[in-house]
Design an enzyme around this catalytic site. Sequence first.
Site, PDB file in Angstrom:
ATOM      1  N   PHE A   1      79.541  52.847  82.635  1.00  0.00           N
ATOM      2  CA  PHE A   1      79.271  52.998  81.191  1.00  0.00           C
ATOM      3  C   PHE A   1      77.960  52.259  80.877  1.00  0.00           C
ATOM      4  CE2 PHE A   1      79.823  52.912  76.690  1.00  0.00           C
ATOM      5  CZ  PHE A   1      80.769  53.876  76.378  1.00  0.00           C
TER       6      PHE A   1
ATOM      7  N   ALA B   1      77.895  46.412  80.625  1.00  0.00           N
ATOM      8  CA  ALA B   1      77.129  46.272  79.383  1.00  0.00           C
ATOM      9  C   ALA B   1      77.998  46.791  78.246  1.00  0.00           C
ATOM     10  CB  ALA B   1      75.829  47.064  79.461  1.00  0.00           C
TER      11      ALA B   1
ATOM     12  N   HIS C   1      85.948  48.807  68.742  1.00  0.00           N
ATOM     13  CA  HIS C   1      86.134  49.040  70.172  1.00  0.00           C
ATOM     14  C   HIS C   1      85.478  47.940  71.010  1.00  0.00           C
ATOM     15  CE1 HIS C   1      87.437  51.859  73.236  1.00  0.00           C
ATOM     16  NE2 HIS C   1      86.287  51.709  73.859  1.00  0.00           N
TER      17      HIS C   1
ATOM     18  N   PHE D   1      80.218  36.381  85.843  1.00  0.00           N
ATOM     19  CA  PHE D   1      80.409  37.266  84.688  1.00  0.00           C
ATOM     20  C   PHE D   1      79.052  37.835  84.282  1.00  0.00           C
ATOM     21  CE2 PHE D   1      81.129  37.895  80.037  1.00  0.00           C
ATOM     22  CZ  PHE D   1      82.164  38.796  80.131  1.00  0.00           C
TER      23      PHE D   1
ATOM     24  N   ARG E   1      67.935  41.756  78.529  1.00  0.00           N
ATOM     25  CA  ARG E   1      68.661  40.962  79.531  1.00  0.00           C
ATOM     26  C   ARG E   1      68.852  41.710  80.846  1.00  0.00           C
ATOM     27  NH1 ARG E   1      69.289  39.625  74.663  1.00  0.00           N
ATOM     28  NH2 ARG E   1      69.843  37.519  74.009  1.00  0.00           N
TER      29      ARG E   1
HETATM   30  N1  INI Z   1      82.639  50.317  78.393  1.00  0.00           N
HETATM   31  C1  INI Z   1      81.562  49.531  78.615  1.00  0.00           C
HETATM   32  O1  INI Z   1      81.379  49.054  79.752  1.00  0.00           O
HETATM   33  N2  INI Z   1      80.692  49.261  77.609  1.00  0.00           N
HETATM   34  C2  INI Z   1      80.862  49.743  76.344  1.00  0.00           C
HETATM   35  O2  INI Z   1      80.009  49.452  75.467  1.00  0.00           O
HETATM   36  C3  INI Z   1      81.987  50.562  76.076  1.00  0.00           C
HETATM   37  N3  INI Z   1      82.189  51.100  74.752  1.00  0.00           N
HETATM   38  O3  INI Z   1      81.466  50.726  73.846  1.00  0.00           O
HETATM   39  O4  INI Z   1      83.061  51.913  74.538  1.00  0.00           O
HETATM   40  C4  INI Z   1      82.876  50.837  77.150  1.00  0.00           C
HETATM   41  N4  INI Z   1      83.953  51.627  76.959  1.00  0.00           N
HETATM   42  C5  INI Z   1      84.686  52.242  78.038  1.00  0.00           C
HETATM   43  C6  INI Z   1      85.777  51.342  78.591  1.00  0.00           C
HETATM   44  O5  INI Z   1      85.214  50.297  79.358  1.00  0.00           O
HETATM   45  C7  INI Z   1      86.736  52.121  79.498  1.00  0.00           C
HETATM   46  O6  INI Z   1      86.048  52.641  80.594  1.00  0.00           O
HETATM   47  C8  INI Z   1      87.437  53.274  78.765  1.00  0.00           C
HETATM   48  O7  INI Z   1      88.043  52.814  77.577  1.00  0.00           O
HETATM   49  C9  INI Z   1      88.522  53.903  79.677  1.00  0.00           C
HETATM   50  O8  INI Z   1      89.520  52.969  80.052  1.00  0.00           O
END
Ligand code: INI
Length: 157
Positions: A24, A82, A90, A115, A129
């Site tokens: 993501f 990130a 969320h 981390f 960053r």
């Molecule tokens: N996952 C991230 O790593 N960063 C994000 O900003 C993010 N947002 O904003 O939704 C995000 N969502 C996905 C989450 O980590 C899971 O993969 C998903 O919910 C499935 O379990």
Amino acid sequence: MPHLEIEGALRGEGLRVAIAVARFNSFITDRLLDGALDGLRRHGVADEAVTVVRVPGSWELPVTVKALAESRKYDAIICLGAVIRGDTPHFDYVAGEAAKGIGQAMLSTGVPVAFGVLTTNTLEQAIDRAGAKSGNKGFDAATTVIEMAGVLRQIRG
Ligand code: INI
């Protein structure tokens, strides 16, 4: 008598390191991965001693870290992700659970975990960053695990 001091050297020779990286926001996390690999390599960690595990998002990092740490195949683990604030709550759930779960995995297994998950209010802050104005947190995570592997090895004798 002089006091005893324990400090980890930034020497990664012989260390086996796993990197768990979220897909993501991959335009950010790919840069963090570049930084982490560079940091490991520059401090002597052999390329063949590094395993990269890709997961969907930062939410999936805790269970991945726990499995990697419990396998006892790695001296240290780096998490990269990130989480960027949007218009809904969320962000708080994903960032909060990632931080808590990764911390729990480190404490329950005793394996050092860095981390390297960015939690930012804006995309620009994340870019800064991930190799721009504020360095690369992936590189920093690499030096942190090398140092902590050394600290824990000395404490444990
Ligand atoms: N996952 C991230 O790593 N960063 C994000 O900003 C993010 N947002 O904003 O939704 C995000 N969502 C996905 C989450 O980590 C899971 O993969 C998903 O919910 C499935 O379990």
